[in-house]
Design an enzyme around this catalytic site. Structure first.
Site, PDB file in Angstrom:
ATOM      1  N   ARG A  23      -5.989  10.265  -0.326  1.00 17.77           N
ATOM      2  CA  ARG A  23      -5.672  10.707  -1.690  1.00 17.77           C
ATOM      3  C   ARG A  23      -6.956  10.956  -2.487  1.00 17.77           C
ATOM      4  O   ARG A  23      -7.032  11.877  -3.278  1.00 17.77           O
ATOM      5  CB  ARG A  23      -4.807   9.663  -2.403  1.00 17.77           C
ATOM      6  N   HIS A  36       0.874  -1.185   0.000  1.00 16.59           N
ATOM      7  CA  HIS A  36       0.000   0.000   0.000  1.00 16.59           C
ATOM      8  C   HIS A  36       0.906   1.228   0.000  1.00 16.59           C
ATOM      9  O   HIS A  36       1.785   1.353   0.847  1.00 16.59           O
ATOM     10  CB  HIS A  36      -0.881  -0.019   1.249  1.00 16.59           C
TER      11      HIS A  36
HETATM   12  O1  MEZ Z   1      -9.175  -1.883  -0.221  1.00 17.03           O
HETATM   13  C1  MEZ Z   1      -8.333  -1.497   0.598  1.00 17.03           C
HETATM   14  O2  MEZ Z   1      -7.246  -2.040   0.729  1.00 17.03           O
HETATM   15  C2  MEZ Z   1      -8.617  -0.296   1.402  1.00 17.03           C
HETATM   16  C3  MEZ Z   1     -10.021   0.149   1.456  1.00 17.03           C
HETATM   17  C4  MEZ Z   1      -7.614   0.341   1.985  1.00 17.03           C
HETATM   18  C5  MEZ Z   1      -7.559   1.777   2.257  1.00 17.03           C
HETATM   19  O3  MEZ Z   1      -6.658   2.427   1.742  1.00 17.03           O
HETATM   20  O4  MEZ Z   1      -8.386   2.303   2.993  1.00 17.03           O
END
Ligand code: MEZ
Length: 533
Positions: A338, A318
């Protein structure tokens, strides 16, 4: 809370903010993205992967840490387990108590099956609970499942299994309705319509959310439903090996009480693996946004029983993990930040990418900015880039942050950082396993009567998942797995229970010259320092 160096850099971020507000950097071309991924995305660092020597995916590469577990030793010797002494006898055994497991159990129960959940922690202790930003569904007039399909297909590098992606997007609107009817408190406008936003790689605003604790809200409701229906939940008990019958079909699991280490036998006509992801394996030394129990257990159980994996070499980092302060290193900073307009900027206050590129591209871009171009901001554990959160209230008005992302506001305020006034530092964190056990559209793995749903399953998202398609997939495929397993168990005549596959696997290891000291499934991560052991 910020160091002097950070404060100096913040001045530069502030100096470019007004100019940046009207000028987003352009999106990258396909070839720019591919070049960037190849050079900077951790999935392409070949020296962190091993080729499997045995099992259904012999010859395929997977992360080193996963290879050790897949080719590790069982916790049990089959002669230790008396399979004639059955402790639990059910139609459908659900392994895992997160969103997919709970959805599966609810639908199996609805289908009339005698269903039981077994979970190594407590129901709800799972990545579903940790998901923040939202759940996708094309249920608005300007959108359609076909557009949702194309977005996810492009984001997944065209590797998504078409029949799985089709199911995901076509059943998304009814998944939202199901959750809403069960009581999930989605964000709504005064007229009752759902408030939706963009995510990276989406061409329509289709992210439904409950502020920035969407997963916790969904899990709250699913857990209540499981409890209200009286579905038995055996907690603090892990599945350590699947049991097959003498025809090689799934027929239950060996369970282990996490406290006493006592083994038990659960016999079942069908088994659903819903054990979630693998962030706690900390591939390539990355921190993780994942729940404590995310240790790839389902992959190990399935693999040893003969289930094939798909895309086990692709992980999601992430882009916006907290890089500072240290106390929250690796924690999730939701992509919704974002979506609401906060830009990623470097130490000089320069925006270096379009804010809503897909996650793999965004993560690679941040890694390039910090590690290669040396334009990151130094932190105690490395470096990070700024996520310019004050932009949100300039764009949407005062009070937006408290209303839409209160969890983020709170997380940082504990450390004296007011995200309405100052930006925050981020760096990629290990978030999601894109691949997993291969399933078909019925959620069946390549082992008969063995189903999989949720993050443990592979193929839905191809080689990169879009935001909000995971909360969606746990619901869509969890529900399908439960319905199909309940239907199937009406036809199942169980044969003799065996653990022969476990001894066969260990003989295969021996024949391949694999000498492992690793015991798997891992069940829980170990964070003790060597000298504390
Ligand atoms: O789908 C995801 O991983 C999610 C909703 C994460 C996020 O950034 O909030």
């Amino acid at each position: 809370m910020y160091t002097q160096e950070m404060l100096d850099s913040i001045r530069k971020v502030e100096a470019t903010r007004q100019e940046r507000l009207g000028h987003e950097p352009r999106r990258m071309t396909e070839s720019e993205k591919n070049e960037l991924l190849y050079k900077y995305h951790p999935d392409y660092r070949q020296d962190n992967f091993s080729v499997l020597k045995i099992g259904p995916n012999k010859g395929d590469k997977v992360p080193d840490e996963l290879a050790d577990l897949l080719q590790g030793n069982s916790r049990i010797k089959d002669e230790e387990i008396d399979l004639s002494k059955v402790d639990y006898d059910v139609d459908v055994l659900v392994i895992g108590g997160g969103g997919a497991g709970a959805s599966a159990a609810i639908e199996a129960h609805e289908g009339g099956a005698n269903v039981m959940i077994v979970t190594k922690l407590r129901i709800g202790d799972a990545n579903t609970m940790m998901a923040e930003g939202g759940i996708q569904a094309a249920d608005k007039e300007n959108d359609s499942p076909a557009i949702h399909y194309l977005d996810a297909l492009g984001g997944g590098h065209y590797a998504n299994k078409p029949e799985l992606l089709y199911k995901l997007v076509t059943e998304a609107p009814s998944a939202i309705k199901w959750l809403n009817d069960l009581g999930v408190m989605f964000d709504k406008a005064p007229d009752g319509t759902m408030i939706t936003t963009h995510g990276g790689g989406t061409s329509r605003k289709r992210m439904h959310a409950a502020k920035d604790y969407s997963g916790a809200e969904i899990m709250r409701v699913l857990r209540d439903e499981v409890i209200n229906r009286g579905i038995p939940v055996i907690d603090f008990t892990s599945a350590v090996e699947l049991i097959l019958d003498d025809e090689g079909k799934a027929a239950g699991a060996v369970l282990m009480n996490m406290e006493t280490k006592e083994y038990m036998v659960a016999r079942a006509k069908t088994v659903i693996i819903a054990t979630g992801g693998a962030g706690r394996l900390h591939y390539q030394g990355f921190p993780t946004s994942n729940h404590y129990g995310a240790t790839a257990d389902g992959l190990i159980l399935g693999y040893r029983a003969g289930a094939k994996l798909l895309y086990a070499d692709t992980l999601q980092y992430h882009p916006t993990g907290a890089a500072y302060p240290e106390q929250i290193f690796g924690a999730l900073v939701t992509e919704k930040v974002r979506s609401l307009g906060a830009m990623l900027v470097n130490v000089n206050g320069e925006a270096f990418m379009h804010p809503l590129e897909t996650r793999d591209v965004s993560a690679a871009s941040i890694i390039r900015e910090c590690d290669d171009r040396k334009k990151g901001v130094s932190t105690p554990s490395g470096s990070g880039v700024w996520l310019d959160t004050p932009m949100i209230e300039i764009i949407h008005g005062e009070g937006t942050i408290e209303k839409r992302i209160p969890g983020m506001l709170r997380m940082y305020s504990k450390y004296g950082i007011d995200i309405r006034k100052v930006p925050i530092l981020v760096y990629p964190t290990l978030h999601y396993q894109n691949g997993g056990l291969e399933i078909n559209a019925e959620c069946l793995t390549t082992v008969e009567n063995l189903y999989a749903a949720g993050e443990v399953a592979g193929g839905i998202h191809g080689r990169n998942r879009l935001m909000g398609n995971s909360l969606l997939d746990v619901i869509v495929f969890g529900r399908n797995a439960g319905k199909n397993a309940a239907k199937r168990c009406k036809e199942v005549k169980l044969g003799r229970l065996t653990l022969d596959h476990v001894s066969r696997f260990s003989k295969e290891m021996e024949a391949a010259g694999i000498k492992s000291s690793c015991i798997s499934p891992k069940l829980l991560p170990i964070y003790t320092r060597r000298h504390d052991k």
